[in-house]
Design an enzyme around this catalytic site. Structure first.
Site, short mmCIF file in Angstrom:
data_model
loop_
_atom_site.label_atom_id
_atom_site.label_comp_id
_atom_site.label_asym_id
_atom_site.label_seq_id
_atom_site.Cartn_x
_atom_site.Cartn_y
_atom_site.Cartn_z
N GLU A 1 64.44 34.16 60.06
CA GLU A 1 62.78 34.29 60.26
C GLU A 1 62.13 34.00 59.46
OE1 GLU A 1 59.76 35.99 62.75
OE2 GLU A 1 61.96 35.88 63.18
N ASP A 2 60.98 33.26 59.64
CA ASP A 2 59.70 32.88 58.73
C ASP A 2 60.28 31.98 57.52
OD1 ASP A 2 58.00 33.66 60.52
OD2 ASP A 2 57.46 35.51 59.73
N ARG B 1 57.17 31.69 54.64
CA ARG B 1 56.26 31.37 55.61
C ARG B 1 56.29 32.65 56.46
NH1 ARG B 1 55.05 30.31 60.54
NH2 ARG B 1 57.05 30.76 61.27
N ASP C 1 64.53 32.32 65.26
CA ASP C 1 63.52 32.71 66.05
C ASP C 1 62.18 31.98 66.40
OD1 ASP C 1 62.62 34.61 68.18
OD2 ASP C 1 61.27 35.43 66.90
N ASP C 2 61.86 31.48 65.32
CA ASP C 2 60.56 30.71 64.91
C ASP C 2 60.79 29.44 65.81
OD1 ASP C 2 59.10 32.50 63.22
OD2 ASP C 2 60.77 31.94 61.75
N TYR D 1 54.96 45.60 64.64
CA TYR D 1 55.56 43.90 64.44
C TYR D 1 54.05 43.38 64.54
CZ TYR D 1 57.23 39.73 66.67
OH TYR D 1 57.74 38.48 66.88
N ASN E 1 50.02 33.33 65.12
CA ASN E 1 49.97 34.78 64.74
C ASN E 1 49.73 34.67 63.02
OD1 ASN E 1 50.80 36.19 67.17
ND2 ASN E 1 52.63 35.49 66.83
N LYS F 1 61.20 43.13 62.95
CA LYS F 1 62.00 42.72 63.96
C LYS F 1 62.99 43.49 64.42
CE LYS F 1 60.33 38.14 64.63
NZ LYS F 1 60.45 37.41 66.06
#
Length: 620
Positions: free
Chosen positions: A282-283, A193, A305-306, A140, A461, A211
């Site tokens: 995600e992203d 992203r 999640d973001d 991760y 991150n 993940k």
């Protein structure tokens, strides 16, 4: 009356005993590691299947039953002996497995672990769980960022599914190409992203894989029932468009309704085949993250999640910072918070934190207005105010009003340093993806904070994008500052036996528990209340003496226990909101009768553990 009371107490004790016995019985029959596996393959086909291969750990009776005798060395070894041998090789190879000078040691570790993943999943997850502090940063963040950047070159074996713009009209049939009849968890990305690294196109599949590794390791989701997904709608990364080794569509990204139609088709397809699956987005870039979340969250079991996971972890940390100041969590609405970053993560945190404040203040219009006034949002153009032209609709509710600016001595576009100097915040929270944004000047300005123990959340991150390092924070602000980051940093030695604790506000503390709790409750959707329950349970997990030392997040070594507690909180909230339909043979009414302790046991009994199951061969 006395007899009636006695009978009532006796019945309650009997009911409790019945539920405990029921849980114990179900714990044996439903625990993922106890279920026998029926295979329709024999011989080499098993050895080449990482889901079922256990190599030299197959017993002689299993070798006879499955047609493996003679295909393996004669010595049967235990799973622990296999792990000991692998770990010995790993420590030796990680120094010698670099593929040229650009291949860092963490990336070399990832490559070695990935080879194990490709041949023996059970052993892979056993190694990961037993060494989670060391290997979570490999599978991760931060190493997964480098994996995604180099994925086209690292690709050896397909993992997950790929849906592209060229598959329009075919997705409903494509989902049946996946071999598992049951999928509990999907992590999907469009690669637009990835962390703070930008558009990585199809190479973003690495984040979905990473993940899901944590869903298995932390939440005990069965690895045979997880599915990483990449939706390839092109890339706007010019380097990838010109790279002959790039594995994705070499065309610019779809936009507008064409893009939405692709995502709609994907969601309809996966929920058609697996109606009870949970999908984590995600992203996705900010402009789509909020829109897709609002589009699907009331129809499907999904979350982003973001937006929501990051917000929950941040809220847990913010509540922990209040506790670290020696104040009760109910004082959270008094905190002044400067937020650097107005993307999906930043606005997601502000929305969730303001809702938490408002709930503490009574959940009325006055409460929401009071909560709104505690945030100052600064983006690349400075402080966001009502005077800003073309304010992002998601940021508009938090734009500072003209009436507020005069007495604060601030104006539209004020710099981060100016805002910190004037506001004297209790907290500065970075979700900007701009490394070093919390400069010496910003940190010096925080010395005048109205709090005796200000908090810094450098949450971007990967590591190079962190707004500051713990060394920088403690060297300027001293031992009283509370520090948290998104990626891992070492604690800081302050001398005289004092330690500056570097907390990692990692989403892995929440998203596995949110997914597991949703699965085990059978919740039809994932509500704000369920997310809030998860965040509050994480915030309360730390002991008072730990928090007063500035430790606001637990060590990752406790991740299985943390996830169990978070998942139980999610289950109980789903039941309280009447969203739960139950799971397997535990219906909603039985869930509602469980005590807090029994709910935790129920969650624990349904977490998969990496042990080799009994394997049975059956002809088709």
């Amino acid at each position: 009356m006395a007899n009636a009371a006695l009978i009532s107490r006796s019945l309650r004790r009997s009911d409790t005993l019945h539920r405990l016995l029921l849980l114990q019985a179900r714990g044996f029959t439903t625990a993922e590691c106890h279920r026998p596996v029926v295979l329709h393959k024999r011989g080499p086909d098993i050895l080449h299947d990482p889901w079922f291969n256990r190599g030299t750990a197959f017993s002689m009776t299993e070798r006879d039953r499955l047609g493996l005798r003679g295909l393996l060395p004669p010595n049967v070894v235990s799973s622990q002996q296999q792990i000991d041998r692998f770990m010995l090789d790993l420590k030796r190879l990680e120094q010698n497995a670099r593929d040229g000078p650009s291949d860092t040691y963490p990336l070399a570790k990832w490559r070695i672990l990935n080879r194990l993943h490709d041949r023996n999943e059970t052993m892979y997850y056993k190694v990961l769980i037993d060494n989670i502090e060391e290997y979570a940063p490999i599978v991760y963040t931060p190493t997964v960022g480098a994996v995604c950047q180099n994925y086209s070159g690292l690709f050896r074996r397909p993992r997950g599914m790929y849906f592209s713009a060229e598959d329009r009209g075919e997705m409903m049939s494509m989902v049946y190409n996946w071999p598992a009849d049951q999928v509990d968890m999907i992590v999907v990305t469009d690669g637009s992203r990835i962390l703070g690294l930008g558009d990585l196109g199809v190479q973003g599949i690495g984040i979905a894989i990473g993940k899901l590794d944590l869903y298995v390791a932390a939440a005990g989701i069965n690895p045979q029932r997880v599915l990483p997904v990449m939706i390839d709608v092109g890339t706007n990364n010019e380097k990838l468009l010109k790279d002959p080794l790039y594995l994705g569509l070499q065309e610019h990204r779809l936009e507008g309704e064409e893009y939405v139609e692709i995502i709609d088709e994907f969601m309809e397809a996966v929920f058609s085949r697996w109606p009870n699956v949970i999908v984590q987005f995600e992203d996705f870039q900010s402009k789509w993250a909020f829109r897709l979340l609002q589009r699907y969250r009331n129809t499907y079991r999904m979350f982003n999640d973001d937006v929501q996971g990051t917000a929950g972890v941040a809220i847990a940390g913010l509540l922990g910072a209040v506790r670290a100041q020696g104040r009760p969590m109910i004082d959270f609405p008094k905190q002044k918070i400067v937020v650097a970053g107005a993307g999906s993560a930043g606005i997601g945190v502000v929305n969730a934190a303001s809702r938490t404040m408002a709930r503490m203040l009574g959940n009325n219009d006055v409460a929401f207005e009071s909560a709104r006034s505690q945030f100052w949002i600064v983006d690349a153009h400075g402080l966001i105010t009502e005077d800003r032209a073309d304010i992002d609709p998601d940021a508009r509710p938090f734009a500072r009003r003209k009436s507020e600016l005069a007495h604060q001595g601030l104006s539209e576009g004020a710099s981060l340093v100016e805002v910190v100097k004037k506001v004297k915040p209790d907290v500065i929270l970075g979700l900007s993806a701009v490394g070093g944004l919390f400069s010496k000047e910003v940190l010096e300005a925080l010395k005048d904070s109205s709090s005796s123990r200000p908090a810094i959340f450098a949450m971007s991150n990967p590591t190079k994008n962190a707004e500051c390092t713990p060394d920088e924070a403690f060297s300027i602000l001293g031992e009283k500052v509370i520090f948290s980051s998104g990626s891992p940093f070492d604690d800081v030695d302050l001398g005289d036996g004092k330690i500056g604790h570097s907390n990692q506000g990692n989403n892995m503390y929440l998203f596995p528990g949110i997914g597991l709790g949703t699965l085990l409750s059978g919740a039809r959707v994932i509500s704000d209340g369920m997310l809030q329950a998860a965040a509050e349970r994480l915030a309360s997990y730390m002991k008072e003496e730990e928090v007063l030392q500035g430790i606001i997040y637990p060590p990752t070594s406790r991740i299985r226990d943390i996830t169990k507690e978070v998942a139980a909180a999610v289950v109980r909230e789903a039941v309280a909101e009447d969203l739960a339909d139950g799971y397997r043979d535990m219906d909603a009414r039985e869930l509602a009768r469980l005590s807090e302790e029994e709910t935790v046991d129920y969650v624990k009994n349904n977490m998969w553990n990496p042990v080799y199951p009994t394997v049975v061969y059956k002809k088709d």
